[in-house]
Design an enzyme around this catalytic site. Structure first.
Site, PDB file in Angstrom:
ATOM      1  N   GLY A 242       0.796  -1.226   0.000  1.00  0.00           N
ATOM      2  CA  GLY A 242       0.000   0.000   0.000  1.00  0.00           C
ATOM      3  C   GLY A 242       0.826   1.272   0.000  1.00  0.00           C
TER       4      GLY A 242
ATOM      5  N   GLY B 163       3.925   2.807  -2.246  1.00  0.00           N
ATOM      6  CA  GLY B 163       4.961   2.817  -3.283  1.00  0.00           C
ATOM      7  C   GLY B 163       5.484   4.231  -3.428  1.00  0.00           C
TER       8      GLY B 163
ATOM      9  N   ILE C 135      11.478  -6.254  -3.268  1.00  0.00           N
ATOM     10  CA  ILE C 135      12.806  -5.966  -2.716  1.00  0.00           C
ATOM     11  C   ILE C 135      13.897  -6.663  -3.536  1.00  0.00           C
ATOM     12  CG2 ILE C 135      14.238  -5.983  -0.629  1.00  0.00           C
ATOM     13  CD1 ILE C 135      11.530  -4.230  -0.632  1.00  0.00           C
TER      14      ILE C 135
ATOM     15  N   ASP D 188      18.374   9.699  -3.759  1.00  0.00           N
ATOM     16  CA  ASP D 188      19.069  10.656  -4.636  1.00  0.00           C
ATOM     17  C   ASP D 188      20.238   9.980  -5.341  1.00  0.00           C
ATOM     18  OD1 ASP D 188      17.499  12.844  -4.238  1.00  0.00           O
ATOM     19  OD2 ASP D 188      18.764  13.735  -2.685  1.00  0.00           O
TER      20      ASP D 188
ATOM     21  N   GLY E 271      20.833   6.718  -5.550  1.00  0.00           N
ATOM     22  CA  GLY E 271      20.370   5.562  -6.315  1.00  0.00           C
ATOM     23  C   GLY E 271      19.841   5.967  -7.681  1.00  0.00           C
ATOM     24  N   ARG E 272      19.247   7.159  -7.727  1.00  0.00           N
ATOM     25  CA  ARG E 272      18.647   7.604  -8.993  1.00  0.00           C
ATOM     26  C   ARG E 272      19.708   7.827 -10.068  1.00  0.00           C
ATOM     27  NH1 ARG E 272      14.260  11.238  -5.821  1.00  0.00           N
ATOM     28  NH2 ARG E 272      12.815   9.498  -5.585  1.00  0.00           N
TER      29      ARG E 272
ATOM     30  N   GLY F 216      12.162  -7.762 -37.815  1.00  0.00           N
ATOM     31  CA  GLY F 216      11.669  -8.973 -37.139  1.00  0.00           C
ATOM     32  C   GLY F 216      12.739  -9.633 -36.283  1.00  0.00           C
TER      33      GLY F 216
ATOM     34  N   GLU G 295      12.940   3.122  -7.885  1.00  0.00           N
ATOM     35  CA  GLU G 295      13.579   4.289  -7.241  1.00  0.00           C
ATOM     36  C   GLU G 295      12.873   5.593  -7.619  1.00  0.00           C
ATOM     37  OE1 GLU G 295      17.724   4.201  -6.604  1.00  0.00           O
ATOM     38  OE2 GLU G 295      17.848   2.067  -7.057  1.00  0.00           O
TER      39      GLU G 295
ATOM     40  N   SER H 120       8.735   7.898 -13.189  1.00  0.00           N
ATOM     41  CA  SER H 120       8.984   9.134 -13.950  1.00  0.00           C
ATOM     42  C   SER H 120       8.132  10.285 -13.421  1.00  0.00           C
ATOM     43  CB  SER H 120       8.680   8.910 -15.431  1.00  0.00           C
ATOM     44  OG  SER H 120       9.616   8.022 -15.979  1.00  0.00           O
TER      45      SER H 120
HETATM   46  C1  LIG Z   1      12.117  -4.714 -10.390  1.00  0.00           C
HETATM   47  C2  LIG Z   1      11.818  -3.816  -9.229  1.00  0.00           C
HETATM   48  C3  LIG Z   1      12.736  -3.704  -8.195  1.00  0.00           C
HETATM   49  C4  LIG Z   1      12.446  -2.912  -7.078  1.00  0.00           C
HETATM   50  N1  LIG Z   1      13.345  -2.871  -6.044  1.00  0.00           N
HETATM   51  C5  LIG Z   1      12.994  -2.240  -4.896  1.00  0.00           C
HETATM   52  C6  LIG Z   1      13.834  -2.320  -3.732  1.00  0.00           C
HETATM   53  O1  LIG Z   1      14.913  -2.935  -3.749  1.00  0.00           O
HETATM   54  N2  LIG Z   1      13.407  -1.724  -2.587  1.00  0.00           N
HETATM   55  C7  LIG Z   1      12.226  -1.045  -2.514  1.00  0.00           C
HETATM   56  O2  LIG Z   1      11.915  -0.532  -1.437  1.00  0.00           O
HETATM   57  N3  LIG Z   1      11.415  -0.937  -3.603  1.00  0.00           N
HETATM   58  C8  LIG Z   1      11.762  -1.525  -4.781  1.00  0.00           C
HETATM   59  N4  LIG Z   1      10.934  -1.445  -5.882  1.00  0.00           N
HETATM   60  C9  LIG Z   1       9.681  -0.712  -5.774  1.00  0.00           C
HETATM   61  C10 LIG Z   1       9.631   0.568  -6.605  1.00  0.00           C
HETATM   62  O3  LIG Z   1      10.472   1.540  -6.066  1.00  0.00           O
HETATM   63  C11 LIG Z   1       8.166   0.980  -6.700  1.00  0.00           C
HETATM   64  O4  LIG Z   1       7.520   0.057  -7.550  1.00  0.00           O
HETATM   65  C12 LIG Z   1       7.983   2.400  -7.197  1.00  0.00           C
HETATM   66  O5  LIG Z   1       8.433   3.325  -6.253  1.00  0.00           O
HETATM   67  C13 LIG Z   1       6.539   2.726  -7.571  1.00  0.00           C
HETATM   68  O6  LIG Z   1       5.656   2.351  -6.546  1.00  0.00           O
HETATM   69  P1  LIG Z   1       4.355   1.478  -6.921  1.00  0.00           P
HETATM   70  O7  LIG Z   1       4.826   0.341  -7.740  1.00  0.00           O
HETATM   71  O8  LIG Z   1       3.611   1.194  -5.690  1.00  0.00           O
HETATM   72  O9  LIG Z   1       3.492   2.412  -7.884  1.00  0.00           O
HETATM   73  P2  LIG Z   1       2.398   3.504  -7.413  1.00  0.00           P
HETATM   74  O10 LIG Z   1       2.972   4.424  -6.412  1.00  0.00           O
HETATM   75  O11 LIG Z   1       1.136   2.800  -7.074  1.00  0.00           O
HETATM   76  O12 LIG Z   1       2.200   4.316  -8.776  1.00  0.00           O
HETATM   77  C14 LIG Z   1       1.275   3.921  -9.802  1.00  0.00           C
HETATM   78  C15 LIG Z   1       1.216   5.053 -10.810  1.00  0.00           C
HETATM   79  O13 LIG Z   1       0.732   6.257 -10.186  1.00  0.00           O
HETATM   80  C16 LIG Z   1       1.666   7.301 -10.371  1.00  0.00           C
HETATM   81  N5  LIG Z   1       1.669   8.193  -9.192  1.00  0.00           N
HETATM   82  C17 LIG Z   1       1.689   7.818  -7.891  1.00  0.00           C
HETATM   83  N6  LIG Z   1       1.702   8.913  -7.090  1.00  0.00           N
HETATM   84  C18 LIG Z   1       1.731   9.979  -7.918  1.00  0.00           C
HETATM   85  C19 LIG Z   1       1.739  11.389  -7.714  1.00  0.00           C
HETATM   86  N7  LIG Z   1       1.747  11.943  -6.487  1.00  0.00           N
HETATM   87  N8  LIG Z   1       1.734  12.202  -8.810  1.00  0.00           N
HETATM   88  C20 LIG Z   1       1.724  11.667 -10.056  1.00  0.00           C
HETATM   89  N9  LIG Z   1       1.708  10.357 -10.317  1.00  0.00           N
HETATM   90  C21 LIG Z   1       1.709   9.511  -9.265  1.00  0.00           C
HETATM   91  C22 LIG Z   1       3.007   6.604 -10.547  1.00  0.00           C
HETATM   92  O14 LIG Z   1       3.969   7.430 -11.168  1.00  0.00           O
HETATM   93  C23 LIG Z   1       2.589   5.406 -11.394  1.00  0.00           C
HETATM   94  O15 LIG Z   1       2.483   5.799 -12.713  1.00  0.00           O
HETATM   95  C24 LIG Z   1      11.224  -2.193  -7.020  1.00  0.00           C
HETATM   96  C25 LIG Z   1      10.323  -2.290  -8.078  1.00  0.00           C
HETATM   97  C26 LIG Z   1      10.591  -3.100  -9.169  1.00  0.00           C
HETATM   98  C27 LIG Z   1       9.582  -3.195 -10.272  1.00  0.00           C
END
Ligand SMILES: Cc1cc2nc3c(=O)[nH]c(=O)nc-3n(C[C@H](O)[C@H](O)[C@H](O)COP(=O)(O)OP(=O)(O)OC[C@H]3O[C@@H](n4cnc5c(N)ncnc54)[C@H](O)[C@@H]3O)c2cc1C
Length: 379
Positions: free
Chosen positions: A129, A131, A157, A240, A242-243, A340, A363, A366
């Protein structure tokens, strides 16, 4: 202004490129197909100094600058993005917060093993819940006489399945916002620590992405990282750095796909001549080259500002946003140049396209990078 790399940076580039060419590239397809991370290669990356490239030597690292780190991240990604992701994890997501906020005992205990590739550290912020809204955590901590008890679930993770120690973020009370959050160093043998589902993914398949479950998980007092209530600050400053390495990964994937496209366009003949002679193909290549060059410059500038001790949050977000988006665009175009064959696994660009996509998500998506950038522009 000097755009030339230093001798040390060129040496890092050479070693990383050779390792990627010999050890990663020939097996990247196999790792992807089998969704398997090779722990021997992790140790080799540790021996070569990549896992702790920006960590000071006294903690087992290489003590190098952030630009060198970006160069290594780009080159290793050209070989295999999944294995290169472990370099970003150890230096930025695990190494940085431990180095910056850890006690001397914590740094000496955890950093050398991770830098050597003998141990794995992970970073656990995301939850089902929470992200983008990273302050909305549900994982809670409760203070006890000897330490803390954690309860909750983390998802997505990176390397969670093989981690020896994980930096876990938890809140004192759900709904208490950034100030309620603290960070903890959780050992894999802590009572109540459990590895959950290992996700099946579109790309970056060899890098295990895992759920971690904490059920009355017991944490000793000395494993609090930083001060109580400082967890959100720790997480944000960690992201910061990590990005920028996510940006370098984007550049690496784009560069490798571009190189494949250039080579292929000179070899593939249609209508009696190489497709490289077609202006349509030349235009694709020209556009790809500019995107890669711009992205690399943004990544280097953000890393350079970090090395100067300047605030680099704006540049990190710009570099991450741009490099990840062009990574998808360039790998997409590479498939177009190959026609192809680009869609066939043997030619590798389809894997790069799949791998590139996640750099726009993890991290900070966009959209979140744009919010960070706008906050700077409008302050
Ligand atoms: C392969 C992989 C590895 C990862 N590794 C790690 C890790 O090691 N540790 C860790 O902690 N996490 C990790 N993550 C998690 C990752 O950082 C999150 O998936 C990411 O931050 C987005 O969160 P969410 O997936 O819950 O998307 P959500 O937050 O649910 O976002 C869904 C959509 O809504 C948009 N959105 C959400 N809020 C806003 C806003 N305020 N304004 C505009 N748009 C918004 C988002 O941009 C996106 O398009 C990993 C993810 C993947 C896929």
């Amino acid at each position: 202004m000097n755009f030339e790399l230093t001798e040390d940076q060129l040496a890092v580039q050479e070693v990383a490129r050779e390792f990627a060419e010999k050890k990663l590239k020939p097996r990247a397809e196999e790792f992807d197909t089998e969704a398997r991370f090779d722990m021997d290669l992790l140790r080799e990356m540790g021996e070569l100094g990549f896992l702790g490239i920006i960590i000071p030597e006294e903690y087992g690292g290489g003590g190098m600058d952030a630009v060198s780190y970006m160069i290594a991240a780009e080159e290793l990604t050209r070989g295999c993005a999944s294995h290169a992701a472990a370099v970003g994890l150890s230096n930025s997501l695990y190494g940085y917060p431990l180095l910056t906020y850890g006690t001397e005992e914590q740094k000496k205990k955890y950093l050398p093993g991770v830098c050597a590739g003998e141990k794995v550290g992970a970073f656990a912020l995301t939850e089902p819940g929470a992200g983008s809204d990273a302050a909305g955590l549900s994982t809670t901590f409760k203070k006890t006489d000897n330490g803390y008890i954690l309860n909750g679930t983390k998802i997505f993770i990176t390397m969670g399945a093989v981690a020896d120690n994980v930096i876990v973020f938890a809140t004192s009370k759900k709904g208490s916002g950034p100030r309620g959050i603290s960070a903890f160093l959780v050992d894999k043998d802590a009572p109540g620590y459990e590895i959950g589902t290992i996700e099946k993914k579109m790309g970056l398949k060899a890098s295990p992405t895992t759920e971690l479950i904490f059920s009355d998980c017991v944490i000793p007092q000395e494993n609090l990282l930083g001060k109580e209530g400082h967890g959100f600050r720790i997480a944000m400053s960690t992201l910061d750095g990590g990005r920028i390495s996510c940006g370098a990964m984007g550049v690496g994937l784009a560069q490798e796909a571009f190189n494949i496209a250039v080579k292929y366009s000179k070899e593939r003949e249609q209508f009696g001549k190489p497709i490289a002679a077609l202006q349509a193909i030349q235009f694709h290549l020209a556009e790809m080259s500019i995107m890669i060059e711009n992205a690399r410059n943004l990544v280097y500038k953000a890393a350079w500002k970090k090395d100067q001790g300047q605030d680099y949050s704006l540049e990190a977000a710009q570099a991450k946003l741009y490099a990840s988006e062009i990574s998808t665009k360039v790998t997409h175009k590479a498939i177009q140049v190959l026609g192809g064959y680009g869609y066939i696994r043997e030619y590798q660009v389809e894997r790069m396209y799949r791998d590139a996509r996640v750099t726009e998500l993890f991290e900070g998506t966009s959209e979140i990078q744009k919010l960070v950038i706008a906050r700077y522009l409008l302050k």
